[in-house]
Motif scaffolding. Structure first.
Motif, PDB file in Angstrom:
ATOM      1  N   MET A   1      36.787  -4.674  33.074  1.00 24.74           N
ATOM      2  CA  MET A   1      36.272  -5.905  32.457  1.00 24.74           C
ATOM      3  C   MET A   1      34.747  -5.959  32.511  1.00 24.74           C
ATOM      4  O   MET A   1      34.082  -6.193  31.491  1.00 24.74           O
ATOM      5  N   TYR A   2      34.156  -5.749  33.708  1.00 25.57           N
ATOM      6  CA  TYR A   2      32.715  -5.851  33.836  1.00 25.57           C
ATOM      7  C   TYR A   2      32.017  -4.701  33.124  1.00 25.57           C
ATOM      8  O   TYR A   2      30.954  -4.900  32.508  1.00 25.57           O
ATOM      9  N   GLU A   3      32.599  -3.507  33.190  1.00 24.69           N
ATOM     10  CA  GLU A   3      32.008  -2.382  32.464  1.00 24.69           C
ATOM     11  C   GLU A   3      31.968  -2.661  30.967  1.00 24.69           C
ATOM     12  O   GLU A   3      30.998  -2.330  30.280  1.00 24.69           O
ATOM     13  N   GLU A   4      33.033  -3.299  30.455  1.00 25.06           N
ATOM     14  CA  GLU A   4      33.077  -3.635  29.039  1.00 25.06           C
ATOM     15  C   GLU A   4      31.990  -4.647  28.685  1.00 25.06           C
ATOM     16  O   GLU A   4      31.326  -4.534  27.638  1.00 25.06           O
ATOM     17  N   ARG A   5      31.786  -5.638  29.553  1.00 29.02           N
ATOM     18  CA  ARG A   5      30.748  -6.629  29.302  1.00 29.02           C
ATOM     19  C   ARG A   5      29.365  -5.982  29.333  1.00 29.02           C
ATOM     20  O   ARG A   5      28.510  -6.284  28.478  1.00 29.02           O
ATOM     21  N   ILE A   6      29.134  -5.104  30.299  1.00 27.27           N
ATOM     22  CA  ILE A   6      27.842  -4.406  30.363  1.00 27.27           C
ATOM     23  C   ILE A   6      27.647  -3.565  29.103  1.00 27.27           C
ATOM     24  O   ILE A   6      26.546  -3.527  28.530  1.00 27.27           O
ATOM     25  N   GLY A   7      28.721  -2.911  28.666  1.00 25.96           N
ATOM     26  CA  GLY A   7      28.629  -2.119  27.444  1.00 25.96           C
ATOM     27  C   GLY A   7      28.239  -2.963  26.245  1.00 25.96           C
ATOM     28  O   GLY A   7      27.431  -2.534  25.402  1.00 25.96           O
ATOM     29  N   THR A   8      28.798  -4.163  26.138  1.00 24.56           N
ATOM     30  CA  THR A   8      28.442  -5.061  25.040  1.00 24.56           C
ATOM     31  C   THR A   8      26.975  -5.432  25.091  1.00 24.56           C
ATOM     32  O   THR A   8      26.270  -5.425  24.065  1.00 24.56           O
ATOM     33  N   VAL A   9      26.473  -5.736  26.282  1.00 26.91           N
ATOM     34  CA  VAL A   9      25.062  -6.106  26.428  1.00 26.91           C
ATOM     35  C   VAL A   9      24.161  -4.923  26.081  1.00 26.91           C
ATOM     36  O   VAL A   9      23.126  -5.085  25.414  1.00 26.91           O
ATOM     37  N   MET A  10      24.546  -3.719  26.503  1.00 29.37           N
ATOM     38  CA  MET A  10      23.721  -2.551  26.189  1.00 29.37           C
ATOM     39  C   MET A  10      23.681  -2.299  24.685  1.00 29.37           C
ATOM     40  O   MET A  10      22.632  -1.918  24.134  1.00 29.37           O
ATOM     41  N   ARG A  11      24.785  -2.519  24.002  1.00 27.49           N
ATOM     42  CA  ARG A  11      24.785  -2.379  22.532  1.00 27.49           C
ATOM     43  C   ARG A  11      23.914  -3.454  21.890  1.00 27.49           C
ATOM     44  O   ARG A  11      23.196  -3.188  20.912  1.00 27.49           O
ATOM     45  N   ASN A  12      23.986  -4.663  22.439  1.00 29.83           N
ATOM     46  CA  ASN A  12      23.115  -5.725  21.931  1.00 29.83           C
ATOM     47  C   ASN A  12      21.636  -5.385  22.144  1.00 29.83           C
ATOM     48  O   ASN A  12      20.796  -5.650  21.285  1.00 29.83           O
ATOM     49  N   LEU A  13      21.336  -4.787  23.299  1.00 30.51           N
ATOM     50  CA  LEU A  13      19.964  -4.353  23.582  1.00 30.51           C
ATOM     51  C   LEU A  13      19.509  -3.324  22.564  1.00 30.51           C
ATOM     52  O   LEU A  13      18.391  -3.384  22.037  1.00 30.51           O
ATOM     53  N   GLU A  14      20.377  -2.367  22.294  1.00 31.97           N
ATOM     54  CA  GLU A  14      20.024  -1.306  21.358  1.00 31.97           C
ATOM     55  C   GLU A  14      19.705  -1.886  19.977  1.00 31.97           C
ATOM     56  O   GLU A  14      18.785  -1.430  19.299  1.00 31.97           O
ATOM     57  N   ARG A  15      20.452  -2.907  19.568  1.00 34.62           N
ATOM     58  CA  ARG A  15      20.178  -3.541  18.279  1.00 34.62           C
ATOM     59  C   ARG A  15      18.823  -4.242  18.268  1.00 34.62           C
ATOM     60  O   ARG A  15      18.259  -4.498  17.202  1.00 34.62           O
ATOM     61  N   ARG A  16      18.328  -4.569  19.451  1.00 31.43           N
ATOM     62  CA  ARG A  16      16.984  -5.154  19.568  1.00 31.43           C
ATOM     63  C   ARG A  16      15.915  -4.087  19.762  1.00 31.43           C
ATOM     64  O   ARG A  16      14.756  -4.398  20.045  1.00 31.43           O
ATOM     65  N   ASP A  17      16.300  -2.802  19.647  1.00 36.70           N
ATOM     66  CA  ASP A  17      15.387  -1.673  19.882  1.00 36.70           C
ATOM     67  C   ASP A  17      14.856  -1.672  21.303  1.00 36.70           C
ATOM     68  O   ASP A  17      13.691  -1.343  21.558  1.00 36.70           O
ATOM     69  N   LEU A  18      15.724  -2.041  22.241  1.00 31.49           N
ATOM     70  CA  LEU A  18      15.391  -2.025  23.658  1.00 31.49           C
ATOM     71  C   LEU A  18      16.355  -1.104  24.396  1.00 31.49           C
ATOM     72  O   LEU A  18      17.532  -1.003  24.025  1.00 31.49           O
ATOM     73  N   SER A  19      15.851  -0.471  25.434  1.00 32.85           N
ATOM     74  CA  SER A  19      16.695   0.422  26.231  1.00 32.85           C
ATOM     75  C   SER A  19      16.806  -0.024  27.675  1.00 32.85           C
ATOM     76  O   SER A  19      17.512   0.606  28.470  1.00 32.85           O
ATOM     77  N   GLN A  20      16.119  -1.128  28.047  1.00 37.22           N
ATOM     78  CA  GLN A  20      16.160  -1.583  29.436  1.00 37.22           C
ATOM     79  C   GLN A  20      15.943  -3.088  29.495  1.00 37.22           C
ATOM     80  O   GLN A  20      15.285  -3.685  28.635  1.00 37.22           O
TER      81      GLN A  20
END
Length: 358
Positions: free
Chosen positions: A1-20
């Motif tokens: 569950m938490y890994e999936e949520r982190i994955g969603t946030v990382m994809r959202n970050l990528e759409r913002r052209d951010l990696s961290q």
């Protein structure tokens, strides 16, 4: 569950052209890791960096649950947490920051060159939190069921001569008897003209015959928040009070009927506001129609004229129209709804019908 949520946030970050990103909001950290810490004045941060395991940086006064999906790096009161945080990020890349990163931490991070730039990126987590999973929806339903049961008991506390503060002081005990963790926010108990103040704080005002009695209350259960408002009448209401109450009820129900995926938040607000304006009370509906809710009682993304994004399945928010007549009385009726695939589910079952207490 938490890994999936982190994955969603990382994809959202990528759409913002951010990696961290540095997440400092305690409830967002809980959402992403299962660890909830209220750090007070101490630094708390979750470092999210592409292609690395997240790192939770927290003072050793606090502990994190076993098995959370991140590395935990503790520090002592005599350590410099900013120096530790700087080492978690790529200084050649911009850093996404959340809304809870205090200036006393942000400015030193900037001065020490933790990143090439700093970007407010709360939305990448807020957007993930706005879409409730099936498990979260069940938790929201359970909290609202408890709130319904509590409301039925709260009205029994109303008696002539009782003060708002006396009634408010008894609510948390009832919540705990019903299995909740306590309040999700400081309760509002308003008598008479005090109900014309939407955020009135309970005081020594004593209940008198003819007063309206407004309860805006919520509990926290399973870490998720409930929020509901009902307005009662202590003694037979006047024709004007009946008219105002009926107008607010119709506004609430008009907005609920409109909720469905693709409908804009501003249009839901407009549906309720039109009912109140047509009845001649438009200037006395003085706030937005609602707010999103979950781990926090107020989450980003309000139901207002200024929010023109469409609602999406899984979102949960309040619908709480009100009419506030200064020096006279106020009425508010509030429910929570979850957006479904083709409409909405109203979480509160406590009735809308006008109710006279004696």
């Amino acid at each position: 569950m938490y890994e999936e949520r982190i994955g969603t946030v990382m994809r959202n970050l990528e759409r913002r052209d951010l990696s961290q990103m540095l997440v400092c909001d305690p409830r967002s950290i809980q959402y992403l890791t299962g660890a909830y810490v209220e750090p007070g004045e101490r630094f708390l941060g979750l470092a999210l960096v592409a292609d690395r395991k997240p790192v939770l940086l927290l003072n050793e006064l606090f502990s994190a649950p076993q098995g959370i999906p991140c590395n935990v790096r503790g520090y002592k009161d005599t350590d410099d947490p900013i120096a530790l945080a700087v080492g978690l990020f790529d200084p050649a890349q911009p850093l996404g920051c959340d809304k809870n990163l205090a200036a006393r931490f942000l400015i030193p991070l900037m001065e020490r060159g933790a990143a090439s730039g700093f970007v407010l990126a709360s939305d990448v987590v807020d957007d993930a939190r706005a879409h409730k999973s099936a498990e979260e929806r069940d938790l929201m339903r359970a909290a609202s069921r408890t709130n319904d049961a509590a409301m039925a008991r709260f009205k029994e506390l109303v008696r002539a001569g009782a003060t708002e503060a006396e009634v408010a002081g008894q609510l948390e005990g009832i919540y705990r008897e019903l299995g909740a963790q306590g309040h999700s926010f400081a309760p509002i108990v308003s008598f008479g003209a005090n109900a014309a103040d939407p955020h009135h704080e309970p005081d020594g005002t004593r209940l008198a015959l003819g007063d309206v009695v407004l309860f805006d209350v919520g509990c926290r259960q399973g870490e998720y928040c409930a929020d509901m408002t009902r307005t009662f009448f202590f003694g037979e209401p006047t024709p004007k009070q009946r008219e105002v109450y009926d107008t607010v009820r119709r506004a609430n129900e008009a907005a609920q009927r409109l909720v469905a995926p693709g409908v804009r938040f501003c249009d839901i607000d407009r549906a309720a506001r039109e009912v109140i304006e047509e009845a001649g009370y438009g200037p006395y509906f003085t706030h937005r129609l609602g707010h999103q809710i979950g781990l926090d009682v107020h989450e980003p993304g309000d139901v207002s004229a200024a929010h023109d994004a469409p609602v999406e399945a899984g979102m949960c928010f309040s619908i709480e129209p009100g009419i506030y007549l200064p020096g006279e009385f106020g009425v508010r009726i509030e429910d929570l709804v979850i957006v479904t695939e083709d409409g909405c589910e109203v979480l509160n079952e406590y009735p809308h019908e006008l109710e006279v207490l004696s």
